[in-house]
Design a protein around this motif. Sequence first.
Motif, PDB file in Angstrom:
ATOM      1  N   ARG A 263      62.765 -57.524  83.678  1.00 49.18           N
ATOM      2  CA  ARG A 263      61.698 -57.160  82.746  1.00 49.18           C
ATOM      3  C   ARG A 263      60.543 -58.137  82.887  1.00 49.18           C
ATOM      4  NH1 ARG A 263      63.600 -56.125  76.764  1.00 49.18           N
ATOM      5  NH2 ARG A 263      61.391 -55.479  76.724  1.00 49.18           N
ATOM      6  N   SER A 264      59.327 -57.608  82.865  1.00 48.56           N
ATOM      7  CA  SER A 264      58.131 -58.436  83.011  1.00 48.56           C
ATOM      8  C   SER A 264      57.573 -58.782  81.641  1.00 48.56           C
ATOM      9  CB  SER A 264      57.071 -57.702  83.841  1.00 48.56           C
ATOM     10  OG  SER A 264      57.534 -57.468  85.153  1.00 48.56           O
ATOM     11  N   HIS A 265      57.193 -60.039  81.485  1.00 49.52           N
ATOM     12  CA  HIS A 265      56.628 -60.516  80.230  1.00 49.52           C
ATOM     13  C   HIS A 265      55.281 -61.168  80.526  1.00 49.52           C
ATOM     14  CE1 HIS A 265      60.631 -59.988  78.357  1.00 49.52           C
ATOM     15  NE2 HIS A 265      61.092 -60.474  79.492  1.00 49.52           N
ATOM     16  N   PRO A 266      54.162 -60.544  80.136  1.00 55.83           N
ATOM     17  CA  PRO A 266      52.841 -61.118  80.439  1.00 55.83           C
ATOM     18  C   PRO A 266      52.558 -62.351  79.597  1.00 55.83           C
ATOM     19  CG  PRO A 266      52.605 -59.141  79.107  1.00 55.83           C
ATOM     20  CD  PRO A 266      54.061 -59.243  79.450  1.00 55.83           C
ATOM     21  N   VAL A 267      51.846 -63.304  80.202  1.00 56.72           N
ATOM     22  CA  VAL A 267      51.414 -64.498  79.475  1.00 56.72           C
ATOM     23  C   VAL A 267      50.052 -64.213  78.855  1.00 56.72           C
ATOM     24  CG1 VAL A 267      52.713 -66.069  80.955  1.00 56.72           C
ATOM     25  CG2 VAL A 267      50.370 -65.461  81.578  1.00 56.72           C
ATOM     26  N   PRO A 268      49.597 -65.042  77.923  1.00 58.75           N
ATOM     27  CA  PRO A 268      48.307 -64.787  77.270  1.00 58.75           C
ATOM     28  C   PRO A 268      47.141 -64.855  78.253  1.00 58.75           C
ATOM     29  CG  PRO A 268      49.600 -66.388  76.026  1.00 58.75           C
ATOM     30  CD  PRO A 268      50.292 -66.199  77.335  1.00 58.75           C
ATOM     31  N   THR A 269      46.044 -64.242  77.856  1.00 55.35           N
ATOM     32  CA  THR A 269      44.801 -64.281  78.623  1.00 55.35           C
ATOM     33  C   THR A 269      43.711 -64.913  77.760  1.00 55.35           C
ATOM     34  OG1 THR A 269      45.415 -62.257  79.791  1.00 55.35           O
ATOM     35  CG2 THR A 269      43.109 -62.902  79.882  1.00 55.35           C
TER      36      THR A 269
ATOM     37  N   GLN B  57      52.494 -63.325  84.729  1.00 61.19           N
ATOM     38  CA  GLN B  57      53.636 -62.735  84.051  1.00 61.19           C
ATOM     39  C   GLN B  57      54.902 -63.443  84.507  1.00 61.19           C
ATOM     40  OE1 GLN B  57      53.786 -58.628  85.320  1.00 61.19           O
ATOM     41  NE2 GLN B  57      54.970 -59.127  87.147  1.00 61.19           N
ATOM     42  N   VAL B  58      55.967 -63.282  83.730  1.00 60.04           N
ATOM     43  CA  VAL B  58      57.278 -63.822  84.060  1.00 60.04           C
ATOM     44  C   VAL B  58      58.253 -62.663  84.092  1.00 60.04           C
ATOM     45  CG1 VAL B  58      59.185 -65.251  83.227  1.00 60.04           C
ATOM     46  CG2 VAL B  58      56.838 -66.106  83.094  1.00 60.04           C
ATOM     47  N   THR B  59      59.050 -62.577  85.150  1.00 58.75           N
ATOM     48  CA  THR B  59      60.062 -61.524  85.268  1.00 58.75           C
ATOM     49  C   THR B  59      61.436 -62.136  85.092  1.00 58.75           C
ATOM     50  OG1 THR B  59      58.664 -60.273  86.798  1.00 58.75           O
ATOM     51  CG2 THR B  59      60.995 -59.704  86.730  1.00 58.75           C
ATOM     52  N   ILE B  60      62.137 -61.695  84.059  1.00 59.50           N
ATOM     53  CA  ILE B  60      63.482 -62.178  83.759  1.00 59.50           C
ATOM     54  C   ILE B  60      64.372 -60.973  83.482  1.00 59.50           C
ATOM     55  CG2 ILE B  60      64.902 -63.503  82.153  1.00 59.50           C
ATOM     56  CD1 ILE B  60      62.617 -65.395  81.750  1.00 59.50           C
ATOM     57  N   ASP B  61      65.497 -60.920  84.199  1.00 59.26           N
ATOM     58  CA  ASP B  61      66.442 -59.810  84.055  1.00 59.26           C
ATOM     59  C   ASP B  61      65.764 -58.468  84.278  1.00 59.26           C
ATOM     60  OD1 ASP B  61      68.426 -61.657  83.478  1.00 59.26           O
ATOM     61  OD2 ASP B  61      68.172 -61.470  81.295  1.00 59.26           O
TER      62      ASP B  61
END
Length: 328
Positions: free
Chosen positions: A145-151, A139-143
Amino acid sequence: MSSSATETGTDAAAYFAAGYAAVRANVEQALSGKPQAVRLALTCLFAGGHLLVEDVPGVGKTTLAKAVATSVDASWNRIQFTPDLLPSDITGTTVYDQQSGTFDFRPGPAFAHVVLADEINRASPKTQSALLEVMEERQVTIDGRSHPVPTPFLVVATQNPVDLEGTYRLPEAQLDRFLLRVAIGYPDVAAERDILVNRARAGAPPPLRPVAKVDQIRWMIEYVSRIHVADAVAEYVARIAESTRSHPRLHLGVSPRGSLALVSAAQAWAACSNRGYVVPDDVKAVAEPALAHRLILDAQAEIDGLLAADVLREVLAAVPVPTMTGAR
C-alpha cells in the motif's frame, strides 16, 4: 497578499520576493556570515528538491537545516541516523489492532513537510535506501500500500566527510536524489568575531519563529517551476551534461535527472534574483552544487587528487556560453 496572488506579472514576482526575503533573513539569524550557503539552501527549497549539507563538524550544518525547517510554519521531524537505525524507524510500520482485527499503518518521522536527516551516512545502506522511494516518489510503500507524504516535502540531510569510522558511503543512486549538495565552510575572521561577541553579550540566540506558511511555500515552488527557460539555455545545459559524459577524467557523467536538477535550481536562482527568466549566469551559479556530487572520477583522476568540482569547472570553461537576445 494571500497565496492566491496573481500568477503572472509584477504582483507574483513581488510576492515571491517578499517571501524569499523573509525566509532568508530568518535563516541568516541562525547562520550569520554565510549568505551563499543560505541562498543555496533556499534555492533548493523553492525548487522543490532535497538538500545535502556536507562539511566538517562545528560549522553549522545542523543549524542551517533546523533554521530552514523552523522558518516555515509546517510539520518537521529530525531523525538522528545511527548504525542501529532500522528502515521502519524512518518510514513507519503496520501494527495489529486487536480490537478491530486489522493492521493499522503507523507513519514514521518521514511523514512531515521537512525531514532533517542528521549524519545520514552513519546509518546502514539498508536504512539509507528506505529514503530512496520517499525522496523520489513522495510516498512510502508498505505491505503493498502506498502512503503519500505531505506536500511540499523536503529532506535536508547532513554528513561529515572527515570522521568516516563507522559510516557508510552514500550510494550514487541516493546522492542523485539530492538536488543540491552544499558546503558551508569556515566563517571569515570578521564573521567569527561577530559570532563570539554576540554570544558573549546576549547568550544563546532566541529560537526562530516561522515566517512563512505551508501554502505560501507551495505557491513559491509552483512559481519557480514557471520561470521561463529559453531554448538557448536548455541547449547550454544539455551541452554541459554531454561534455561531462565524454570527459576523459570522468568515469560517469551527468544523467538526464542531473540536467533537470540543474534547470530547476537555475529557475529558483533566477526567481531569487527577481527575474522571471533564466540566464546562463544562473546556470553557472548553481552548476557545482547541482552536479558535482553526481560525477564519478576515473581512477587516474582520483590518484592525481582531482575533485569532481575541479573537472566541472573545466567543463564550464570549455562549453560556449549562449548569447541571450530577447530572454523573455
